[in-house]
Design an enzyme around this catalytic site. Structure first.
Site, PDB file in Angstrom:
ATOM      1  N   THR A 125       1.566  -4.333   4.248  1.00 38.93           N
ATOM      2  CA  THR A 125       1.395  -4.641   5.675  1.00 38.93           C
ATOM      3  C   THR A 125       0.870  -6.057   5.912  1.00 38.93           C
ATOM      4  OG1 THR A 125      -0.861  -3.736   5.667  1.00 38.93           O
ATOM      5  CG2 THR A 125       0.927  -2.230   6.274  1.00 38.93           C
ATOM      6  N   ASP A 126       0.204  -6.647   4.903  1.00 36.60           N
ATOM      7  CA  ASP A 126      -0.509  -7.910   5.155  1.00 36.60           C
ATOM      8  C   ASP A 126       0.407  -9.049   5.599  1.00 36.60           C
ATOM      9  OD1 ASP A 126      -2.885  -6.694   4.610  1.00 36.60           O
ATOM     10  OD2 ASP A 126      -3.099  -7.508   2.599  1.00 36.60           O
TER      11      ASP A 126
ATOM     12  N   SER B  57       1.291  -7.561  -0.883  1.00 33.50           N
ATOM     13  CA  SER B  57       2.003  -8.562  -0.070  1.00 33.50           C
ATOM     14  C   SER B  57       1.136  -9.740   0.333  1.00 33.50           C
ATOM     15  CB  SER B  57       2.658  -7.920   1.152  1.00 33.50           C
ATOM     16  OG  SER B  57       1.744  -7.738   2.207  1.00 33.50           O
TER      17      SER B  57
ATOM     18  N   THR C  75       0.819  -1.213   0.000  1.00 30.03           N
ATOM     19  CA  THR C  75       0.000   0.000   0.000  1.00 30.03           C
ATOM     20  C   THR C  75       0.848   1.256   0.000  1.00 30.03           C
ATOM     21  OG1 THR C  75      -1.754  -1.169   1.144  1.00 30.03           O
ATOM     22  CG2 THR C  75      -1.787   1.210   1.334  1.00 30.03           C
TER      23      THR C  75
HETATM   24  N1  ASP Z   1      -2.723  -5.577   0.681  1.00 30.47           N
HETATM   25  C1  ASP Z   1      -1.685  -4.600   0.992  1.00 30.47           C
HETATM   26  C2  ASP Z   1      -0.367  -5.324   1.002  1.00 30.47           C
HETATM   27  O1  ASP Z   1      -0.101  -6.021   1.952  1.00 30.47           O
HETATM   28  C3  ASP Z   1      -1.975  -3.998   2.297  1.00 30.47           C
HETATM   29  C4  ASP Z   1      -0.984  -2.990   2.784  1.00 30.47           C
HETATM   30  O2  ASP Z   1       0.128  -2.853   2.291  1.00 30.47           O
HETATM   31  O3  ASP Z   1      -1.351  -2.274   3.734  1.00 30.47           O
HETATM   32  O4  ASP Z   1       0.406  -5.198   0.091  1.00 30.47           O
END
Ligand code: ASP
Length: 325
Positions: free
Chosen positions: A96-97, A63, A17
């Site tokens: 973050t995932d 991610s 993100t």
């Molecule tokens: N779906 C995103 C990822 O993990 C979520 C994020 O980065 O906050 O790439």
């Protein structure tokens, strides 16, 4: 202590993100993760301009799609940069995932005597108030910390988000939307960064005995290790199906203190009889598994199911190396 000439930071972008773009500034969901590259991330932070900073784009993943091949490439890339005498530390931008899984993998495979700082964002780069630029600035500040006059050099795999410095070995994503989405449970943060100033509460993580040898192994040959959740109404069929599909290790994300539904336990015993390693962890948001009653499946102890999956993978790789030696 490093010399002051070791002042370079290498930024490796993997997507997420923090590199995401949405159609409108008010969109915090429904964006494209990983749309931007490392140079774009740096360009968005005026305070980074002019610093000795190299930026490389390794991947542009959401991610949730992280894979072993990318972990392997990332760890080898970081190991190469950490070995350069002019490099003070490295920064990884990530989604973050699965950030906690990548952080744990790097913690177990990299000799991080210099800081390896992961950062991310909960809002895309196009948001009206994105959190990524400040997180990136904090991450670079931490990675360069040893180069400042009187600045102590951090070490280990660290995660910086929302002004908190968390240990890569302990960090968990605990919220699906909020900007302060990460925590270290009982341990708490190692430090906070306030206006670029570090306030440290406890020691930097001591580098563990790392499994750098894993990085010599083609990730296509790594054994399959899966996670199965135990829950009300659970069925052993999931375990049987994974074993039939070639799983060599399984982590049961158990209820409470690692308890496992009797049907899943029966299937786990069948799996063990076929040579599959099965560990039990806890699906609770905080805490791990305490104690090991006689006859219970091997415990993952304090590790989350996702961390235990990495640890079991490394264990199986070690066992495979020993068997083929
Ligand atoms: N779906 C995103 C990822 O993990 C979520 C994020 O980065 O906050 O790439």
């Amino acid at each position: 202590m490093q010399s002051l000439s070791s002042d370079r930071v290498v930024l490796v972008a993997t997507g997420g993100t923090i590199a995401g773009t949405a159609a409108r500034p008010q969109d915090h969901v429904g964006y494209t993760a990983g749309a931007l590259g490392a140079d774009d991330l740096v360009a968005a932070v005026p305070a980074l301009q002019g610093l000795p900073l190299e930026a490389h784009t390794l991947a542009r993943l959401d991610s949730c799609d992280m894979d072993h091949a990318t972990w392997h490439a990332l760890a080898r890339c970081l190991a190469g940069h950490l070995a350069r005498p002019e490099v003070a530390g490295v920064v990884v931008t990530h989604g973050t995932d699965t950030l906690e899984e990548t952080a744990y993998f790097l913690h177990r495979t990299l000799r991080a005597t210099k800081p390896v700082v992961l950062t991310a964002a909960m809002r895309p780069a196009t948001a009206a108030s994105p959190d990524g630029p400040q997180n990136l600035l904090d991450a670079v500040t931490l990675a360069r910390r040893g180069t400042a006059a009187g600045g102590e050099q951090p070490q280990g795999v660290l995660v910086v988000l929302g002004g908190q410095v968390l240990a890569g070995a302990e960090v968990r994503k605990v919220h699906g939307y909020r900007v302060d989405a990460f925590a270290c449970g009982d341990a708490g943060p190692i430090a906070v960064l306030e206006d670029g100033v570090l306030r440290r509460f406890r020691a930097w993580p001591a580098p563990p005995a790392v499994r750098a040898d894993v990085l010599e192994r083609d990730p296509a040959t790594w054994p399959a290790v899966d996670i199965v959740t135990s829950h009300a109404g659970a069925r052993g069929a999931v375990v049987d199906a994974l074993v039939a599909a070639g799983a060599r290790g399984l982590v049961i994300a158990g209820t409470g203190n690692g308890s496992v539904h009797r049907l899943v336990l029966d299937a786990a015993r069948r799996a063990e009889a076929q040579g599959v390693r099965v560990w039990r962890a806890s699906r609770c948001v905080l805490g791990g598994v305490v104690g090991s009653p006689p006859g219970a499946l091997p415990s993952a102890g304090p590790l989350t199911p996702a961390q235990a999956r990495v640890e079991l993978l490394l264990d199986l790789l070690a066992a495979g190396s020993a068997a083929s030696a």
